[in-house]
Design a protein around this motif. Structure first.
Motif, PDB file in Angstrom:
ATOM      1  N   LEU A  30      -1.993  -5.104   0.967  1.00 48.85           N
ATOM      2  CA  LEU A  30      -1.814  -6.328   0.174  1.00 48.85           C
ATOM      3  C   LEU A  30      -2.174  -7.553   0.996  1.00 48.85           C
ATOM      4  N   ARG A  31      -1.729  -7.585   2.229  1.00 41.80           N
ATOM      5  CA  ARG A  31      -2.018  -8.746   3.066  1.00 41.80           C
ATOM      6  C   ARG A  31      -3.505  -8.862   3.401  1.00 41.80           C
ATOM      7  N   GLU A  32      -4.199  -7.718   3.337  1.00 41.28           N
ATOM      8  CA  GLU A  32      -5.643  -7.737   3.604  1.00 41.28           C
ATOM      9  C   GLU A  32      -6.459  -8.105   2.372  1.00 41.28           C
ATOM     10  N   GLY A  33      -5.774  -8.405   1.264  1.00 42.69           N
ATOM     11  CA  GLY A  33      -6.478  -8.902   0.093  1.00 42.69           C
ATOM     12  C   GLY A  33      -6.560  -7.965  -1.084  1.00 42.69           C
ATOM     13  N   LEU A  34      -5.879  -6.805  -1.029  1.00 36.97           N
ATOM     14  CA  LEU A  34      -5.911  -5.875  -2.156  1.00 36.97           C
ATOM     15  C   LEU A  34      -5.426  -6.548  -3.441  1.00 36.97           C
ATOM     16  N   ALA A  35      -4.276  -7.203  -3.363  1.00 38.73           N
ATOM     17  CA  ALA A  35      -3.664  -7.914  -4.487  1.00 38.73           C
ATOM     18  C   ALA A  35      -2.458  -8.655  -3.918  1.00 38.73           C
ATOM     19  N   ASP A  36      -1.791  -9.430  -4.754  1.00 41.38           N
ATOM     20  CA  ASP A  36      -0.582 -10.113  -4.294  1.00 41.38           C
ATOM     21  C   ASP A  36       0.625  -9.183  -4.315  1.00 41.38           C
ATOM     22  N   SER A  37       0.582  -8.154  -5.171  1.00 42.22           N
ATOM     23  CA  SER A  37       1.669  -7.183  -5.240  1.00 42.22           C
ATOM     24  C   SER A  37       1.123  -5.888  -5.831  1.00 42.22           C
ATOM     25  N   PHE A  38       1.952  -4.851  -5.777  1.00 49.46           N
ATOM     26  CA  PHE A  38       1.549  -3.529  -6.272  1.00 49.46           C
ATOM     27  C   PHE A  38       2.728  -2.932  -7.027  1.00 49.46           C
ATOM     28  N   LEU A  39       2.529  -2.591  -8.299  1.00 49.79           N
ATOM     29  CA  LEU A  39       3.584  -2.025  -9.133  1.00 49.79           C
ATOM     30  C   LEU A  39       3.470  -0.505  -9.131  1.00 49.79           C
ATOM     31  N   VAL A  40       4.509   0.159  -8.634  1.00 54.90           N
ATOM     32  CA  VAL A  40       4.561   1.626  -8.563  1.00 54.90           C
ATOM     33  C   VAL A  40       5.483   2.106  -9.675  1.00 54.90           C
ATOM     34  N   LEU A  59       8.959   0.233  -8.920  1.00 56.21           N
ATOM     35  CA  LEU A  59       9.016  -0.371  -7.594  1.00 56.21           C
ATOM     36  C   LEU A  59       7.926  -1.426  -7.485  1.00 56.21           C
ATOM     37  N   LEU A  60       8.336  -2.643  -7.190  1.00 58.33           N
ATOM     38  CA  LEU A  60       7.380  -3.722  -6.962  1.00 58.33           C
ATOM     39  C   LEU A  60       7.248  -3.922  -5.454  1.00 58.33           C
ATOM     40  N   VAL A  61       6.062  -3.617  -4.943  1.00 60.25           N
ATOM     41  CA  VAL A  61       5.785  -3.800  -3.513  1.00 60.25           C
ATOM     42  C   VAL A  61       5.093  -5.145  -3.347  1.00 60.25           C
ATOM     43  N   ARG A  62       5.708  -6.022  -2.555  1.00 64.53           N
ATOM     44  CA  ARG A  62       5.106  -7.314  -2.254  1.00 64.53           C
ATOM     45  C   ARG A  62       4.694  -7.334  -0.787  1.00 64.53           C
ATOM     46  N   LYS A  63       4.046  -8.404  -0.364  1.00 66.52           N
ATOM     47  CA  LYS A  63       3.449  -8.426   0.969  1.00 66.52           C
ATOM     48  C   LYS A  63       4.474  -8.272   2.081  1.00 66.52           C
ATOM     49  N   SER A 110      -2.374 -11.944  -8.801  1.00 63.55           N
ATOM     50  CA  SER A 110      -2.844 -10.602  -9.133  1.00 63.55           C
ATOM     51  C   SER A 110      -1.800  -9.552  -8.785  1.00 63.55           C
ATOM     52  N   MET A 111      -1.783  -8.472  -9.560  1.00 66.52           N
ATOM     53  CA  MET A 111      -0.881  -7.345  -9.306  1.00 66.52           C
ATOM     54  C   MET A 111      -1.654  -6.059  -9.543  1.00 66.52           C
ATOM     55  N   ALA A 112      -1.678  -5.180  -8.544  1.00 64.94           N
ATOM     56  CA  ALA A 112      -2.272  -3.855  -8.710  1.00 64.94           C
ATOM     57  C   ALA A 112      -1.265  -2.942  -9.396  1.00 64.94           C
ATOM     58  N   PHE A 113      -1.764  -1.943 -10.112  1.00 62.56           N
ATOM     59  CA  PHE A 113      -0.875  -0.977 -10.775  1.00 62.56           C
ATOM     60  C   PHE A 113      -1.495   0.412 -10.672  1.00 62.56           C
ATOM     61  N   GLU A 114      -0.662   1.432 -10.857  1.00 63.81           N
ATOM     62  CA  GLU A 114      -1.112   2.821 -10.743  1.00 63.81           C
ATOM     63  C   GLU A 114      -1.870   3.215 -12.010  1.00 63.81           C
ATOM     64  N   LYS A 131       0.705 -12.664 -18.491  1.00 62.30           N
ATOM     65  CA  LYS A 131      -0.456 -13.572 -18.527  1.00 62.30           C
ATOM     66  C   LYS A 131      -0.083 -14.929 -17.936  1.00 62.30           C
ATOM     67  N   PRO A 132      -0.900 -15.513 -17.060  1.00 62.12           N
ATOM     68  CA  PRO A 132      -2.292 -15.196 -16.705  1.00 62.12           C
ATOM     69  C   PRO A 132      -2.450 -14.315 -15.472  1.00 62.12           C
ATOM     70  N   LEU A 133      -1.396 -13.601 -15.065  1.00 66.38           N
ATOM     71  CA  LEU A 133      -1.511 -12.716 -13.901  1.00 66.38           C
ATOM     72  C   LEU A 133      -2.624 -11.691 -14.129  1.00 66.38           C
ATOM     73  N   ARG A 134      -3.458 -11.493 -13.147  1.00 64.90           N
ATOM     74  CA  ARG A 134      -4.558 -10.542 -13.253  1.00 64.90           C
ATOM     75  C   ARG A 134      -4.084  -9.164 -12.807  1.00 64.90           C
ATOM     76  N   LEU A 135      -4.291  -8.156 -13.650  1.00 61.54           N
ATOM     77  CA  LEU A 135      -3.885  -6.785 -13.346  1.00 61.54           C
ATOM     78  C   LEU A 135      -5.080  -6.001 -12.825  1.00 61.54           C
ATOM     79  N   LEU A 136      -4.873  -5.316 -11.696  1.00 62.12           N
ATOM     80  CA  LEU A 136      -5.954  -4.594 -11.040  1.00 62.12           C
ATOM     81  C   LEU A 136      -5.622  -3.103 -10.987  1.00 62.12           C
ATOM     82  N   PRO A 137      -6.396  -2.250 -11.664  1.00 62.39           N
ATOM     83  CA  PRO A 137      -6.124  -0.801 -11.613  1.00 62.39           C
ATOM     84  C   PRO A 137      -6.387  -0.246 -10.227  1.00 62.39           C
TER      85      PRO A 137
END
Length: 376
Positions: A30-40, A59-63, A110-114, A131-137
């Motif tokens: 996440l810190r390297e730019g994948l997204a601002d967070s990741f939803l598991v 589980l919400l994984v933040r930086k 942005s938030m990545a998701f599984e 919205k307007p959060l961008r979701l990234l698969p």
């Protein structure tokens, strides 16, 4: 402190280290730019990263932090199981609403998701609500972390295997004329529980006679008779981790054709166990074993992959098949389970659980692999 208590403490420490290291890998991404967070959202992944074993949790994984969302049923359980991750009890609203109303995504873009574990409906709701959060698969992020097992995971798998092997030895004397496939499947489930398993890793497969050619057939009320092939594929779960064992035996003398099929499968499986090693691509191991069966005239009767990874799920990465060129790595636990299945005659499968080591492989299963003919 007794030996068992000492082990539980060591196992918990190994589990805590695994969870901490795995979360850090995700947070680094996440810190390297994948997204601002990741939803598991896949529950085995939530368990892997937090220790939480409930049936409802995100589980919400933040930086630099992680938050487990669950409902009031699991308030006490989550407090007991989860360390190093904040717990948020969500009552009277959806998980999606909680993500928004609790400000968990404040200042995030942005938030990545599984992608492999969320339905279209859930993703649509997330997009609309957040919205307007961008979701990234995101694909296979946690799956890749889970491939290489830590010491606590290997230990739990060994315990599950030992229970299944003890049950197998108890089941053999029960294989008498008149007993049904369902009878034996029920005994497997009961005895694994009685010996300390959390439950079956999958519904036991027990097939007699011609029905043993059904690769994943389900137990029926078919009764055992002298001369029948008996195929049993089963496993159990200990501390979340699965065993998966198959053995094929015969009540009375095996026919010459079934004896020949058994010898081919046993020889192919032995070659697979001997060849498994770090660096060997999964498809090459599959091909090595498949060629033995093909060269003996049964190539069209081996219609599934050679094996798969096991862990918190009974089927997980890596997949041992012609489609997967991924190399084996130390710490992977895989099955090697070739089979030959002839409709109208019967089938043979032999399956062992294998730990890939730094120098080769260790068979975690120890049950005999030679042809077994039981007294009727």
């Amino acid at each position: 402190m007794g030996a068992k208590s000492t082990h539980r403490t060591a196992s918990r420490a190994s589990g805590d280290r695994r969870r901490g290291e795995s979360l850090r890998v995700l947070q680094d991404a996440l810190r390297e730019g994948l997204a601002d967070s990741f939803l598991v959202t896949h529950l085995p992944h939530v368990r892997y990263l937090t220790g939480f074993t409930g049936s409802n949790g995100w589980l919400l994984v933040r930086k630099r932090s992680s938050i487990l969302l669950t409902d009031p049923r699991y308030r006490e359980q989550a407090a007991r199981e989860v360390r190093g991750t904040q717990i948020l009890i969500v009552a009277g609203r959806s998980m999606t609403d909680a993500l928004r109303s609790e400000g968990l995504l404040r200042k995030q873009r942005s938030m990545a998701f599984e992608a492999g574990h969320l339905s279209y409906t859930t993703v649509s709701n997330l997009k609309r609500t957040l919205k307007p959060l961008r979701l990234l698969p995101l694909h296979d992020a946690v799956e890749q972390l889970r491939e290489n097992k830590y010491a606590d995971e290997v230990h739990s798998t060994r315990q599950a295997i030992r229970i299944s092997e003890m049950v197998y030895n108890e089941i053999l004397p029960l294989l008498k004329p008149g007993v049904t496939e369902i009878d034996i499947a029920a005994e497997i489930t009961y005895r694994q529980r009685r010996m300390g398993a959390d439950g079956d890793s999958f519904p036991p497969i027990v097939l007699f006679g011609k029905r043993s050619s059904l690769i994943h057939g389900q137990p029926s009320r078919s009764a055992l008779r002298a001369g029948h092939t008996v195929l049993m594929d089963f496993g159990c779960v200990v501390e979340g981790y699965a065993s998966d064992i198959t053995r094929t035996v015969f009540l009375g003398k095996a026919s010459p054709r079934m004896r020949r099929i058994y010898d081919v499968v046993a020889g192919a499986q032995e070659i697979g166990r001997a060849a498994a090693a770090p660096g060997l691509p999964c498809n090459q191991l599959d091909e090595l074993v498949r060629n033995v069966i093909r060269d003996n005239g049964y190539g069209d009767r081996f219609e599934h992959g050679l094996g798969h990874g096991i862990g918190l799920e009974i089927h997980e990465a890596p997949l041992l098949s012609w489609r997967n060129s991924q190399p084996l790595e130390p710490g992977m636990i895989i099955t090697i389970e070739p089979g030959i299945y002839v409709p109208g005659l019967g089938g043979v499968r032999i399956e062992d659980d294998i730990l890939i080591t730094s120098s080769g492989a260790e068979a975690l299963t120890s049950l005999p692999r030679g042809l077994t003919e039981l007294e009727p």
